[in-house]
Design a protein around this motif. Structure first.
Motif, PDB file in Angstrom:
ATOM      1  N   PHE A  27       0.568  -1.072  -0.538  1.00 36.60           N
ATOM      2  CA  PHE A  27       0.239  -0.522   0.449  1.00 36.60           C
ATOM      3  C   PHE A  27       0.896   1.119   0.276  1.00 36.60           C
ATOM      4  O   PHE A  27       0.492   2.876   0.120  1.00 36.60           O
ATOM      5  N   THR A  28       2.552   0.943  -0.074  1.00 40.10           N
ATOM      6  CA  THR A  28       2.916   2.282  -0.736  1.00 40.10           C
ATOM      7  C   THR A  28       2.313   3.139  -1.583  1.00 40.10           C
ATOM      8  O   THR A  28       2.406   2.132  -2.334  1.00 40.10           O
ATOM      9  N   ASP A  29       2.436   4.420  -1.521  1.00 36.79           N
ATOM     10  CA  ASP A  29       1.880   5.002  -2.776  1.00 36.79           C
ATOM     11  C   ASP A  29       3.731   5.732  -3.602  1.00 36.79           C
ATOM     12  O   ASP A  29       4.345   6.363  -2.705  1.00 36.79           O
ATOM     13  N   ALA A  30       3.520   4.949  -4.761  1.00 35.78           N
ATOM     14  CA  ALA A  30       4.695   5.625  -5.521  1.00 35.78           C
ATOM     15  C   ALA A  30       4.983   6.477  -5.762  1.00 35.78           C
ATOM     16  O   ALA A  30       5.918   7.062  -5.622  1.00 35.78           O
ATOM     17  N   SER A  31       3.714   7.656  -6.411  1.00 39.02           N
ATOM     18  CA  SER A  31       4.127   9.079  -5.924  1.00 39.02           C
ATOM     19  C   SER A  31       4.662  10.508  -4.908  1.00 39.02           C
ATOM     20  O   SER A  31       5.041  10.849  -4.888  1.00 39.02           O
ATOM     21  N   GLN A  32       4.593   9.462  -3.715  1.00 41.98           N
ATOM     22  CA  GLN A  32       5.233  10.003  -1.937  1.00 41.98           C
ATOM     23  C   GLN A  32       6.111   8.567  -2.462  1.00 41.98           C
ATOM     24  O   GLN A  32       7.436   9.707  -1.477  1.00 41.98           O
ATOM     25  N   GLU A  33       7.072   7.675  -2.188  1.00 40.65           N
ATOM     26  CA  GLU A  33       7.969   6.772  -2.000  1.00 40.65           C
ATOM     27  C   GLU A  33       8.508   6.309  -3.432  1.00 40.65           C
ATOM     28  O   GLU A  33       7.686   5.064  -3.939  1.00 40.65           O
ATOM     29  N   PRO A  34       9.282   7.377  -4.818  1.00 38.92           N
ATOM     30  CA  PRO A  34       9.056   6.220  -5.514  1.00 38.92           C
ATOM     31  C   PRO A  34      10.211   5.775  -5.177  1.00 38.92           C
ATOM     32  O   PRO A  34      10.218   4.013  -6.247  1.00 38.92           O
ATOM     33  N   ALA A  35      10.863   5.194  -4.163  1.00 34.27           N
ATOM     34  CA  ALA A  35      11.927   3.930  -4.192  1.00 34.27           C
ATOM     35  C   ALA A  35      11.071   2.438  -4.159  1.00 34.27           C
ATOM     36  O   ALA A  35      11.831   1.630  -4.721  1.00 34.27           O
ATOM     37  N   VAL A  36       9.956   2.482  -3.709  1.00 31.22           N
ATOM     38  CA  VAL A  36       8.835   1.030  -3.873  1.00 31.22           C
ATOM     39  C   VAL A  36       8.913   0.719  -5.072  1.00 31.22           C
ATOM     40  O   VAL A  36       8.803  -0.850  -5.416  1.00 31.22           O
ATOM     41  N   LEU A  37       9.231   1.762  -6.806  1.00 31.30           N
ATOM     42  CA  LEU A  37       9.844   0.988  -7.757  1.00 31.30           C
ATOM     43  C   LEU A  37      10.680   0.174  -8.108  1.00 31.30           C
ATOM     44  O   LEU A  37      10.797  -0.928  -9.007  1.00 31.30           O
ATOM     45  N   ASP A  38      11.619   0.843  -7.398  1.00 32.99           N
ATOM     46  CA  ASP A  38      12.843   0.073  -7.246  1.00 32.99           C
ATOM     47  C   ASP A  38      13.070  -1.822  -6.960  1.00 32.99           C
ATOM     48  O   ASP A  38      13.353  -2.575  -7.375  1.00 32.99           O
ATOM     49  N   ILE A  39      12.386  -1.376  -5.569  1.00 33.73           N
ATOM     50  CA  ILE A  39      12.324  -2.728  -4.839  1.00 33.73           C
ATOM     51  C   ILE A  39      11.259  -3.194  -5.447  1.00 33.73           C
ATOM     52  O   ILE A  39      11.678  -4.833  -5.640  1.00 33.73           O
TER      53      ILE A  39
END
Length: 337
Positions: free
Chosen positions: A33-45
């Motif tokens: 539920f991490t929001d990529a717009s607020q925490e873009p590092a989730v995309l690399d993960i």
């Protein structure tokens, strides 16, 4: 080594196969539920997780995760838990970042997956709206069902209007995925509201089915082969017989929670292909079992369901810490059957 693509697709097209295909999928972000717009590092993960996973486990098809885009953006709304504020909801534009960034992520996942037939999740509007009712860092996911029911009891018309907007927006996501990626089909995730006030056939027919069909009809207009996921995550129960009019081609549900094994479900859904068989919880055999127990269960599943239009997998995402050997044991036993 994965099964040949042609053999995998035979199972998805309800044909008899020599070897039953197998796949499992999982989340890679600490919280989906991490929001990529607020925490873009989730995309690399997300991307590195898929790279590592598909190198470690030879699944026969891929169901990729769009962790980072579970939260619907509610344009024009500051507080989606406020009924008055929900009246301000604005439909997404076709080029909205929430749509186009999902496409960009899916394209990168396509490159990682390679030639495996790949399905990508699109969530039902009810799921997106109910998830917005809680703080996922503090509240149980099933609390969202109670809060959705609270919302609906206060103003059914407003909630139905919001669901219509989200349904149209999910249609835009589907069209964008078709236009911009090599995704083979959509994995459409839906689930009955886990609250007795709305867990009834009247609500299902009046609200849920109509909203779900808007999205599913758009899915079928764009993709020929799609999966209906009747989600039993966290022990959620669904009245599987209610979903038999849903038009997607392959059916996946919580066989143990709903009490309907693969072979029986195949009959219930008029001989459509079926996917699943394994409980995805940390109490399930896939997580807790020995190699002998898991591989015997594979044989039992195939004995019960057969090899025509049958694909083995889990009810939903497998636990993040599941030993990959357990998944390999399923694949090995399916190959040896």
């Amino acid at each position: 080594m994965s099964l040949p693509r042609e053999e995998v697709l035979k199972a998805f097209h309800n044909q008899e196969v020599e070897h039953v295909p197998v796949s499992f999928w999982r989340h890679f972000a600490e919280s989906e539920f991490t929001d990529a717009s607020q925490e873009p590092a989730v995309l690399d993960i997300n991307l590195q997780g898929h790279r590592d996973y598909y190198q470690a486990v030879d699944v026969d098809f891929a169901k990729t995760m769009l962790d980072g885009y579970f939260p619907y953006p509610f344009r024009g709304v500051e507080n989606p838990r406020d009924l008055d504020d929900l009246a301000n909801l604005v439909p997404l534009e076709e080029d909205d970042p929430w749509i186009q960034d999902q496409v960009a992520l899916a394209k990168e996942q396509n490159q990682i997956v390679g030639d495996l037939p790949t399905f990508i999740t699109v969530f039902s509007p009810l799921i997106l709206l109910k998830w917005a009712q809680i703080d996922h860092t503090k509240e149980s996911i099933l609390t969202s069902d109670v809060k959705f029911a609270d919302l609906y009891e206060k103003n059914p018309e407003r909630v139905e209007q919001v669901l219509q907007v989200i349904a149209a927006d999910q249609g835009k996501v589907v069209r964008a995925l078709k236009k911009g990626t090599e995704v083979y089909g959509i994995y459409y995730s839906t689930q009955s509201i886990q609250d007795p006030r709305e867990d009834n056939l009247e609500f299902f027919k009046k609200v849920m089915e109509l909203i779900d069909l808007i999205v599913q009809e758009e899915i079928n207009r764009n993709f020929d082969l799609n999966i209906l996921h009747v989600c039993g995550f966290a022990g959620a129960y669904n009245h599987l017989e209610w979903f038999t009019n849903y038009p997607l081609q392959v059916i996946n549900w919580a066989t143990l929670t709903d009490g309907v094994p693969l072979g029986e479900g195949k009959k219930l859904f008029c001989d459509r292909p079926v996917l699943g068989g394994f409980d995805n919880s940390i109490k399930g055999l896939l997580y807790t079992g020995t190699k002998e127990e898991i591989q015997q269960n594979v044989r039992d599943l195939i004995d019960e369901a057969g090899k025509k239009g049958v694909i083995l997998g889990a009810d939903c995402t497998v636990p993040r810490d599941i030993p990959y050997d357990h998944l390999r044991w399923v694949i090995e036993a399916a190959r040896d059957y």
